[in-house]
Write a protein that holds these residues in place. Structure first.
Motif, PDB file in Angstrom:
ATOM      1  N   GLY A 259     -19.183  22.171  -9.515  1.00 15.74           N
ATOM      2  CA  GLY A 259     -18.231  21.091  -9.724  1.00 15.74           C
ATOM      3  C   GLY A 259     -18.404  20.452 -11.083  1.00 15.74           C
ATOM      4  N   SER A 260     -17.433  20.627 -11.949  1.00 22.23           N
ATOM      5  CA  SER A 260     -17.505  20.029 -13.280  1.00 22.23           C
ATOM      6  C   SER A 260     -17.389  18.511 -13.195  1.00 22.23           C
ATOM      7  CB  SER A 260     -16.409  20.611 -14.176  1.00 22.23           C
ATOM      8  OG  SER A 260     -15.144  20.451 -13.569  1.00 22.23           O
ATOM      9  N   GLY A 261     -17.334  17.857 -14.350  1.00 24.16           N
ATOM     10  CA  GLY A 261     -17.439  16.405 -14.384  1.00 24.16           C
ATOM     11  C   GLY A 261     -16.477  15.673 -13.474  1.00 24.16           C
ATOM     12  N   ASN A 262     -15.213  16.035 -13.518  1.00 29.04           N
ATOM     13  CA  ASN A 262     -14.231  15.345 -12.681  1.00 29.04           C
ATOM     14  C   ASN A 262     -14.482  15.568 -11.201  1.00 29.04           C
ATOM     15  OD1 ASN A 262     -12.943  14.305 -14.890  1.00 29.04           O
ATOM     16  ND2 ASN A 262     -11.147  15.636 -14.774  1.00 29.04           N
ATOM     17  N   VAL A 263     -14.878  16.789 -10.837  1.00 29.44           N
ATOM     18  CA  VAL A 263     -15.149  17.077  -9.433  1.00 29.44           C
ATOM     19  C   VAL A 263     -16.309  16.223  -8.927  1.00 29.44           C
ATOM     20  CG1 VAL A 263     -15.918  18.865  -7.823  1.00 29.44           C
ATOM     21  CG2 VAL A 263     -14.220  19.415  -9.573  1.00 29.44           C
ATOM     22  N   ALA A 264     -17.373  16.144  -9.715  1.00 24.11           N
ATOM     23  CA  ALA A 264     -18.520  15.338  -9.306  1.00 24.11           C
ATOM     24  C   ALA A 264     -18.161  13.855  -9.231  1.00 24.11           C
ATOM     25  CB  ALA A 264     -19.677  15.555 -10.278  1.00 24.11           C
ATOM     26  N   ALA A 265     -17.399  13.368 -10.214  1.00 26.17           N
ATOM     27  CA  ALA A 265     -17.019  11.952 -10.204  1.00 26.17           C
ATOM     28  C   ALA A 265     -16.135  11.622  -9.009  1.00 26.17           C
ATOM     29  CB  ALA A 265     -16.313  11.606 -11.514  1.00 26.17           C
ATOM     30  N   LEU A 266     -15.197  12.502  -8.704  1.00 23.72           N
ATOM     31  CA  LEU A 266     -14.347  12.273  -7.531  1.00 23.72           C
ATOM     32  C   LEU A 266     -15.140  12.356  -6.242  1.00 23.72           C
ATOM     33  CD1 LEU A 266     -11.157  14.239  -8.633  1.00 23.72           C
ATOM     34  CD2 LEU A 266     -11.438  11.749  -8.504  1.00 23.72           C
ATOM     35  N   ASP A 267     -16.197  13.152  -6.238  1.00 21.36           N
ATOM     36  CA  ASP A 267     -17.041  13.228  -5.051  1.00 21.36           C
ATOM     37  C   ASP A 267     -17.787  11.921  -4.825  1.00 21.36           C
ATOM     38  OD1 ASP A 267     -17.792  14.795  -2.844  1.00 21.36           O
ATOM     39  OD2 ASP A 267     -19.742  15.209  -3.746  1.00 21.36           O
ATOM     40  N   VAL A 268     -18.045  11.190  -5.896  1.00 19.43           N
ATOM     41  CA  VAL A 268     -18.618   9.854  -5.743  1.00 19.43           C
ATOM     42  C   VAL A 268     -17.664   8.965  -4.947  1.00 19.43           C
ATOM     43  CG1 VAL A 268     -19.274   7.751  -6.984  1.00 19.43           C
ATOM     44  CG2 VAL A 268     -20.048   9.990  -7.809  1.00 19.43           C
ATOM     45  N   LEU A 269     -16.380   9.034  -5.289  1.00 24.39           N
ATOM     46  CA  LEU A 269     -15.391   8.240  -4.557  1.00 24.39           C
ATOM     47  C   LEU A 269     -15.317   8.669  -3.095  1.00 24.39           C
ATOM     48  CD1 LEU A 269     -12.435   8.073  -7.126  1.00 24.39           C
ATOM     49  CD2 LEU A 269     -14.299   6.426  -6.784  1.00 24.39           C
ATOM     50  N   ARG A 270     -15.393   9.981  -2.847  1.00 23.40           N
ATOM     51  CA  ARG A 270     -15.357  10.462  -1.463  1.00 23.40           C
ATOM     52  C   ARG A 270     -16.562   9.973  -0.678  1.00 23.40           C
ATOM     53  NH1 ARG A 270     -12.683  14.919  -3.784  1.00 23.40           N
ATOM     54  NH2 ARG A 270     -14.650  15.887  -4.425  1.00 23.40           N
ATOM     55  N   ALA A 271     -17.712   9.976  -1.311  1.00 25.70           N
ATOM     56  CA  ALA A 271     -18.912   9.504  -0.633  1.00 25.70           C
ATOM     57  C   ALA A 271     -18.786   8.034  -0.261  1.00 25.70           C
ATOM     58  CB  ALA A 271     -20.136   9.722  -1.514  1.00 25.70           C
ATOM     59  N   LEU A 272     -18.228   7.243  -1.162  1.00 24.91           N
ATOM     60  CA  LEU A 272     -18.044   5.819  -0.873  1.00 24.91           C
ATOM     61  C   LEU A 272     -17.042   5.614   0.255  1.00 24.91           C
ATOM     62  CD1 LEU A 272     -17.948   4.362  -4.490  1.00 24.91           C
ATOM     63  CD2 LEU A 272     -19.805   4.176  -2.832  1.00 24.91           C
ATOM     64  N   GLY A 273     -15.987   6.431   0.271  1.00 22.35           N
ATOM     65  CA  GLY A 273     -14.950   6.261   1.275  1.00 22.35           C
ATOM     66  C   GLY A 273     -15.355   6.742   2.649  1.00 22.35           C
ATOM     67  N   ARG A 274     -16.125   7.829   2.702  1.00 22.29           N
ATOM     68  CA  ARG A 274     -16.437   8.436   3.985  1.00 22.29           C
ATOM     69  C   ARG A 274     -17.768   7.982   4.566  1.00 22.29           C
ATOM     70  NH1 ARG A 274     -14.736  14.725   2.502  1.00 22.29           N
ATOM     71  NH2 ARG A 274     -12.515  14.305   2.130  1.00 22.29           N
ATOM     72  N   GLU A 275     -18.662   7.503   3.713  1.00 26.87           N
ATOM     73  CA  GLU A 275     -19.988   7.109   4.184  1.00 26.87           C
ATOM     74  C   GLU A 275     -20.325   5.709   3.662  1.00 26.87           C
ATOM     75  OE1 GLU A 275     -23.130  10.040   3.900  1.00 26.87           O
ATOM     76  OE2 GLU A 275     -21.652  11.594   3.436  1.00 26.87           O
ATOM     77  N   PRO A 276     -19.832   4.685   4.325  1.00 27.25           N
ATOM     78  CA  PRO A 276     -20.141   3.320   3.872  1.00 27.25           C
ATOM     79  C   PRO A 276     -21.643   3.052   3.780  1.00 27.25           C
ATOM     80  CG  PRO A 276     -18.403   3.308   5.535  1.00 27.25           C
ATOM     81  CD  PRO A 276     -18.934   4.702   5.493  1.00 27.25           C
ATOM     82  N   ALA A 277     -22.430   3.759   4.609  1.00 24.44           N
ATOM     83  CA  ALA A 277     -23.878   3.551   4.571  1.00 24.44           C
ATOM     84  C   ALA A 277     -24.481   4.000   3.251  1.00 24.44           C
ATOM     85  CB  ALA A 277     -24.536   4.302   5.726  1.00 24.44           C
ATOM     86  N   ALA A 278     -23.768   4.860   2.522  1.00 18.94           N
ATOM     87  CA  ALA A 278     -24.312   5.367   1.273  1.00 18.94           C
ATOM     88  C   ALA A 278     -24.449   4.248   0.235  1.00 18.94           C
ATOM     89  CB  ALA A 278     -23.431   6.486   0.727  1.00 18.94           C
ATOM     90  N   LEU A 279     -23.436   3.419   0.123  1.00 17.33           N
ATOM     91  CA  LEU A 279     -23.497   2.320  -0.839  1.00 17.33           C
ATOM     92  C   LEU A 279     -24.569   1.308  -0.432  1.00 17.33           C
ATOM     93  CD1 LEU A 279     -22.154   1.373  -3.445  1.00 17.33           C
ATOM     94  CD2 LEU A 279     -20.594  -0.009  -2.062  1.00 17.33           C
ATOM     95  N   GLU A 280     -24.669   1.065   0.859  1.00 15.70           N
ATOM     96  CA  GLU A 280     -25.709   0.148   1.347  1.00 15.70           C
ATOM     97  C   GLU A 280     -27.095   0.682   1.012  1.00 15.70           C
ATOM     98  OE1 GLU A 280     -27.320  -1.543   5.661  1.00 15.70           O
ATOM     99  OE2 GLU A 280     -25.270  -0.767   5.484  1.00 15.70           O
TER     100      GLU A 280
END
Length: 552
Positions: A424-445
């Motif tokens: 996953g190039s830069g955009n893919v990895a950055a968008l995966d950050v957004l997915r992680a925040l959206g799907r796993e609220p515990a991740a940000l905590e």
């Protein structure tokens, strides 16, 4: 020879060092409960710095693999011939457990020790790390089908490198590859058109073209194909149980910018036999764990490249004189070298912390698993982006000598961009950050719980945490969130690196990192550290020990 041919003012060969001569590395092992592995890491680090292994690395890269599609009689053979140096490097990596060994040994801290070994050994020759990383990552994905895992996992984890095309279950050890992307989709694997048709005996026949197949001489591959249920993951062997070749045809090897010791290929499946892994139609979900493991190795590989480049820069400038004194004593060069050292240590410390999170997540710590999910996506974006910039600056420290192939720096420079693209190039990895925040609220905590263990230790870090939190409400707008994705990934990584360095590194490193990366007193080009940075303290920590010191 005339006096003009006398060799003066050149650095001696950099050999006999230890790639494990790294305070951040050794401290992390003990801090995270894996001190039992230090001796193994030290032994491998000394081997990585030896003249013999450096020569193997040179030969493996300068004499890349060759594809043989047919034998002299016209029969398809689909084999890749490697230089013997490649096999020697692979043998060491497997015997040292850099592949899937931690999954079988199940020792506390095992994944961290494996990460430390991968980090030091990758500094010798990174190309063969690809199949090693694939094999490591294949195990958690394969566990989605317990029956297949029971058969193949012990061989994937075995510390025997058994090269050659034979039925996988008849071999002493296995290497795994990946065969995911297609020319029309790239990272968008849901656009794949390769088809898999069930045969009624539990196997499928797969037909299609794969645009990038990593390490095509591996024994087994995890691949994706469309079924009636949707995109599905499969285990596909090169050789079938009866000893016949699977219908897996190598079309060509990629002519790549770097990573030349490793073969990357285009593959045609012509009703190739494969077994489903995980639920039909849930192929993306099945390979998520595999992607996470290979992304970890992207971070570790980038950190390894930074450390190798820094070492070369420190060595050269310590032995090269200009304008009346050693380059390493010139104030501006000291600032550049210190800046490279800070970036290197920040990358290393983050990579090893993420490896420790793998150990804890495997032991049932859900918060560590959530932290890894978010921090790994962000770290993959930022650390791998920084790798190429770091390599360019380290090369420049050697001047024209660094631009010459014999220095080894061009190889390091060509290798660096790969890890930003791979998995996953830069955009893919950055968008995966957004997915992680959206799907796993515990991740940000979990992320802020980790960062806030350093609260109050440095006001610039505290201010950066506050700015990061203030940015989060803007993510509620999906379009705005995408525009902020790269900035978010960068800030998440820098704040976490700052927190780790403040807690665990030398004060000179932590202070300079916070002042430059978090405090806004930095010009972004290396060598623009703010006034007052303790350059001497940073460089003393990064210093390369002589062979005599290593031996002592």
């Amino acid at each position: 020879m005339t006096v003009t041919h006398e060799v003066l003012n050149q650095a001696p060969p950099l050999t006999g060092f230890s790639a494990a001569d790294d305070p951040a590395l050794l401290a992390a092992l003990h801090r995270e409960g894996a001190g039992w592995g230090e001796r193994e890491v030290q032994v491998l680090g000394a081997l990585a710095g030896s003249a013999e292994v450096q020569e193997l690395a040179r030969m493996a890269e300068e004499q890349p693999p060759k594809l043989h599609t047919h034998d002299r009689y016209g029969h398809r053979v689909d084999e890749v011939e490697f230089h013997p140096a490649w096999h020697e490097l692979m043998t060491v990596a497997v015997e040292q457990g850099l592949h899937a060994a931690p999954w079988a040994e199940n020792r506390p801290g095992g994944h961290l020790v494996r990460a430390a070994k991968f980090y030091v050994w990758s500094q010798a020759e990174p190309g063969h790390g690809c199949p090693i990383s694939m094999t490591y990552a294949a195990v958690p994905a394969l566990r989605a089908s317990p029956g297949l895992a029971a058969e193949y996992e012990p061989l994937l984890a075995a510390r025997t490198y058994d090269f050659g095309l034979r039925p996988p279950l008849a071999k002493a050890g296995l290497i795994a590859g990946m065969s995911m992307t297609e020319k029309q989709g790239g990272s968008d694997v849901r656009a794949n058109t390769t088809r898999a048709v069930p045969t009624g005996d539990g196997t499928y026949r797969i037909t299609g073209h794969k645009w990038f197949t990593s390490a095509p001489m591996s024994d087994v591959f995890l691949t994706l194909a469309q079924t009636e249920e949707g995109l599905t993951c499969f285990l596909l062997p090169r050789v079938l149980p009866d000893g016949t070749r699977n219908r897996f045809h190598l079309m060509r090897l990629k002519d790549k910018l770097g990573n030349r010791s490793n073969a990357s290929s285009e593959v045609e499946y012509d009703e190739a036999v494969a077994w489903p892994v995980g639920e039909p139609g849930r192929g993306v979900r099945t390979i998520v764990e595999m992607v996470n493991m290979t992304r970890l190795d992207c971070v570790l590989g980038s950190a390894a490249g930074m450390r190798a480049g820094l070492r070369q820069a420190l060595h050269h400038t310590a032995h090269r004189r200009a304008f009346g004194k050693e380059l390493a004593d010139q104030p501006l060069m000291r600032s550049v070298l210190a800046d490279l050292a800070i970036e290197s240590e920040a990358a290393t410390t983050l990579g090893l912390r993420l490896a420790a999170a793998v150990d804890r997540a495997q032991a049932g710590d859900d918060a560590e698993g959530a932290l890894r999910r978010l921090a790994l996506a962000a770290g993959k974006y930022w650390v791998c982006k920084r790798g190429a910039t770091h390599a360019a600056e380290a090369l420049e420290c050697l001047g024209g000598n660094g631009y010459v192939e014999e220095s080894g720096m061009p190889r390091l420079y060509r290798e660096a961009p790969l890890l930003s693209i791979w998995e996953g190039s830069g955009n893919v990895a950055a968008l995966d950050v957004l997915r992680a925040l959206g799907r796993e609220p515990a991740a940000l905590e979990a992320y802020f719980a980790e960062v806030e263990t350093a609260a109050g230790a440095d006001p610039r870090l505290d201010a950066a945490v506050a700015r990061l939190k203030a940015m989060l409400p803007e993510l509620a707008d999906p379009d705005r969130a995408q525009l902020l994705a790269r900035t978010l990934a960068e800030r998440l990584t820098l704040v976490l690196q700052g927190a780790l360095l403040v807690r665990h590194s030398d004060p000179a490193v932590a202070d300079a990192f916070c002042a430059s990366r978090l405090g806004g007193e930095w010009g972004h080009a290396f060598g623009t550290l703010p006034a007052g940075a303790d350059l001497g303290g940073v460089l003393a920590r990064a210093r390369v020990k002589s062979p005599a010191e290593v031996a002592g």
